[in-house]
Design a protein around this motif. Sequence first.
Motif, PDB file in Angstrom:
ATOM      1  N   ILE A 324      22.172  -1.834   2.833  1.00 58.41           N
ATOM      2  CA  ILE A 324      23.189  -2.716   2.257  1.00 58.41           C
ATOM      3  C   ILE A 324      22.993  -2.693   0.743  1.00 58.41           C
ATOM      4  N   CYS A 325      24.090  -2.640   0.011  1.00 61.27           N
ATOM      5  CA  CYS A 325      24.020  -2.384  -1.425  1.00 61.27           C
ATOM      6  C   CYS A 325      23.708  -3.660  -2.215  1.00 61.27           C
ATOM      7  N   PRO A 326      22.537  -3.693  -2.873  1.00 62.79           N
ATOM      8  CA  PRO A 326      22.180  -4.895  -3.642  1.00 62.79           C
ATOM      9  C   PRO A 326      23.102  -5.143  -4.831  1.00 62.79           C
ATOM     10  N   ALA A 327      23.867  -4.095  -5.227  1.00 63.09           N
ATOM     11  CA  ALA A 327      24.728  -4.241  -6.405  1.00 63.09           C
ATOM     12  C   ALA A 327      26.141  -4.686  -6.029  1.00 63.09           C
ATOM     13  N   ASN A 328      26.317  -5.016  -4.765  1.00 60.60           N
ATOM     14  CA  ASN A 328      27.654  -5.296  -4.263  1.00 60.60           C
ATOM     15  C   ASN A 328      27.760  -6.784  -3.897  1.00 60.60           C
ATOM     16  N   GLU A 329      28.590  -7.505  -4.627  1.00 60.52           N
ATOM     17  CA  GLU A 329      28.711  -8.956  -4.358  1.00 60.52           C
ATOM     18  C   GLU A 329      29.144  -9.236  -2.923  1.00 60.52           C
ATOM     19  N   LYS A 330      29.915  -8.288  -2.367  1.00 60.51           N
ATOM     20  CA  LYS A 330      30.374  -8.471  -0.979  1.00 60.51           C
ATOM     21  C   LYS A 330      29.193  -8.576  -0.021  1.00 60.51           C
ATOM     22  N   ALA A 331      28.077  -7.928  -0.382  1.00 61.15           N
ATOM     23  CA  ALA A 331      26.887  -7.970   0.482  1.00 61.15           C
ATOM     24  C   ALA A 331      26.386  -9.407   0.610  1.00 61.15           C
ATOM     25  N   TYR A 332      26.407 -10.138  -0.494  1.00 60.61           N
ATOM     26  CA  TYR A 332      25.882 -11.509  -0.471  1.00 60.61           C
ATOM     27  C   TYR A 332      26.847 -12.457   0.252  1.00 60.61           C
ATOM     28  N   GLU A 333      28.169 -12.163   0.101  1.00 66.61           N
ATOM     29  CA  GLU A 333      29.149 -12.964   0.864  1.00 66.61           C
ATOM     30  C   GLU A 333      28.943 -12.738   2.359  1.00 66.61           C
ATOM     31  N   PHE A 334      28.725 -11.476   2.703  1.00 66.08           N
ATOM     32  CA  PHE A 334      28.466 -11.099   4.104  1.00 66.08           C
ATOM     33  C   PHE A 334      27.226 -11.827   4.610  1.00 66.08           C
ATOM     34  N   LEU A 335      26.144 -11.767   3.836  1.00 68.04           N
ATOM     35  CA  LEU A 335      24.882 -12.365   4.294  1.00 68.04           C
ATOM     36  C   LEU A 335      24.976 -13.883   4.366  1.00 68.04           C
ATOM     37  N   ASP A 336      25.774 -14.468   3.491  1.00 69.15           N
ATOM     38  CA  ASP A 336      25.962 -15.917   3.570  1.00 69.15           C
ATOM     39  C   ASP A 336      26.593 -16.290   4.907  1.00 69.15           C
ATOM     40  N   LYS A 337      27.588 -15.504   5.309  1.00 68.92           N
ATOM     41  CA  LYS A 337      28.249 -15.778   6.595  1.00 68.92           C
ATOM     42  C   LYS A 337      27.263 -15.580   7.748  1.00 68.92           C
ATOM     43  N   VAL A 338      26.518 -14.501   7.690  1.00 68.97           N
ATOM     44  CA  VAL A 338      25.570 -14.204   8.777  1.00 68.97           C
ATOM     45  C   VAL A 338      24.537 -15.329   8.891  1.00 68.97           C
ATOM     46  N   PHE A 339      23.921 -15.680   7.755  1.00 68.57           N
ATOM     47  CA  PHE A 339      22.823 -16.658   7.826  1.00 68.57           C
ATOM     48  C   PHE A 339      23.334 -18.078   8.107  1.00 68.57           C
ATOM     49  N   THR A 340      24.596 -18.348   7.766  1.00 64.11           N
ATOM     50  CA  THR A 340      25.168 -19.655   8.140  1.00 64.11           C
ATOM     51  C   THR A 340      25.117 -19.807   9.660  1.00 64.11           C
ATOM     52  N   GLU A 341      25.581 -18.788  10.365  1.00 61.22           N
ATOM     53  CA  GLU A 341      25.643 -18.895  11.834  1.00 61.22           C
ATOM     54  C   GLU A 341      24.255 -18.789  12.453  1.00 61.22           C
ATOM     55  N   VAL A 342      23.425 -17.915  11.901  1.00 62.58           N
ATOM     56  CA  VAL A 342      22.062 -17.762  12.446  1.00 62.58           C
ATOM     57  C   VAL A 342      21.301 -19.087  12.305  1.00 62.58           C
ATOM     58  N   ALA A 343      21.442 -19.709  11.126  1.00 63.01           N
ATOM     59  CA  ALA A 343      20.716 -20.971  10.888  1.00 63.01           C
ATOM     60  C   ALA A 343      21.199 -22.067  11.832  1.00 63.01           C
ATOM     61  N   GLN A 344      22.491 -22.041  12.155  1.00 63.97           N
ATOM     62  CA  GLN A 344      23.014 -23.067  13.081  1.00 63.97           C
ATOM     63  C   GLN A 344      22.527 -22.840  14.505  1.00 63.97           C
ATOM     64  N   LEU A 345      22.306 -21.598  14.856  1.00 66.34           N
ATOM     65  CA  LEU A 345      21.959 -21.282  16.254  1.00 66.34           C
ATOM     66  C   LEU A 345      20.477 -21.449  16.568  1.00 66.34           C
TER      67      LEU A 345
END
Length: 639
Positions: A324-345
């Motif tokens: 996953i590209c560290p220089a890509n802001e979309k990566a952090y938006e993606f990870l925010d979504k992923v970790f939101t759901e993971v943290a809830q579960l």
Amino acid sequence: MKKVLLLAVLIALFIDSNAQRRATRRIALIPQPVSIVENNKAGNFILPSTINIIVPNNEEVKKIASLFAAQITPPTGYKTTIKAGNSPLPKSILFLLTTDKTIADEGYKLKVTSAGITLTARKPAGIFYGVQTLLQLLPSGITSTTELDYDEWDIPAVTIEDQPRFGWRGLMLDVSRHFFTVAQVKDYIDQMVKYKFNLLHLGLTNDQGWRIQIKSLPKLTEVGAWRVERTGTFGNLSKPQPGEPATYGGFYTHEDIKELVKYAADRFVNILPEIDVPGHSLAAIASYPELSCTPGEYYVSPGDRFMVWPGGGQHFYGLLDNTICPANEKAYEFLDKVFTEVAQLFPFGYIHMGGDETARNFWEKSEQIKALMKKENLKDLDEVQSYFVKRVEKIINSKGKKMIGWDEILDGGLAPNAAVMSWRGMKGGIEAAKQGHEVVMSPTDFAYIDYMQGDAAIEPPVYSTLRLKKAYQFEPLPEGVDAKLIKGGQANLWTEQVYNTRHMQYMTWPRAFAIAEVLWSSKEKRNWEYFSKRVENHFKRLDMAGVKYAPSIYDPIITATKKDTASVVVKLETEIEGLDIHYSFDNSFPDNFYPVYKEPLTVPRDAATMKLITYRNNEPIGRMMVLTIAELRKRAGIK
Ligand code: ACM
């Protein structure tokens, strides 16, 4: 008259076999408790055919009693009743919660007399672990799921006081390389808790599959959870063919995860979810190619060769960009979504973000990465990775969780609150602890249970070996570090080569016995000879439970060396004592009439194969091993 006699003989034989069973039984607890006092004169406790389990008014303890009853009912055929109360009945099993501060959080006291059993703890977890000990004190048939015709089920009179050495006692299961169903994972949890493990680390994502539903990112499981089906040797499997359907895979829905989390919690197991980034991310990139720094077509890997491990100290590199590209802001938006759901579960306080084995050869060439380095003043790719990890930590912390990652997250500077899981030996863990960070030890040299557990001539092939004896030498607490920061350890089962649950069991047991004892019992108690005897007792328990295990401790350890210029000398040893190794060089299968190994053997000049088998007390116990002399010559370094 004849019939009466026959009956008498049968009864005598039956009684005799039960007596024999008792005589050959010894107390064989894994992990060893802090203290155990046997009270031989007091007589055994014999399970009555209606077992009264008396429990305090506590829902968790009631549940433990139900689990206990569900375990002892099938093999005994006895009735169990669970009653609320705090004083014993004749021949009852009494669970007591106490405020006694001398008992640790997960500790317990267990007293067995012929009159009854009392199990005391300060917390339900202690009752749960006391129950596991109690089950191990019962005859091995107690693990059976079908009724056995034992004449009695006895428990030796003992007093046990116990508590764990470490709070983090983990097993890691990779469900990406091969997918295991909710039922299969539950079964694994059932097995691990018998040995007092309290943490299951699930490797939920990798290049070979994304295994958790993320509702805000549906392609992760529509695309990323599926790959073309391959069987064979991982790393050498063929790439997807044009138009070939991706039929192998699976994933856990939110409901599945909730079910697993609850099942684990009822057994005092936390589940640690791992989302492995920025490397090992091919399944995510196949789903959302815009996450990569390298535009292209991506697929979920079926175990093909898309990474190269040159060896000789050279760094590995990707033939495909699986990061996953560290220089890509979309990566952090993606990870925010992923970790939101993971943290809830997952209620557990930590989320694992991987961080291991990131191939950077595509980053080196990426204009986006170069621009990021300039903008953020990052001097090398370690710092690029560290920049990424620190941003991931902020996301994970913002969801109310602590971040843990593999020891590569030290490279380029550790994120401020991160915990480190040390796998490339202990040094990363030591370094992290010196910097004041929490550590879980899981070094390849002692705790990688995906490695072969014996000789490559008999084990399913993997690139490295970890024998039981070595796993038992694991010492998670290095000298000179703050003990409070070493939370514990875990064994890791990567499943590149684990296609099914039978092999999952084979790879786990008996090495997880060793890790269980290392993590629970005191260091001073460690004794390989005594441990290996207990392991054999537990093989019977696994047999009764229908759980597979590796019998590799019965097979010889083979060392081939060069003598003069061309002949091979073979030295044979065994991991445990009391085995005879019989051998042949004449292509026939040896048995106990063949020569016994006594001293190093010079391979006869024209021999084609060496065959080996171990016996104990004139019974075969090891597996027939066949090695070509060409293989031995190779091992001896003869061209
Ligand atoms: C690892 O084994 N790559 C953490």
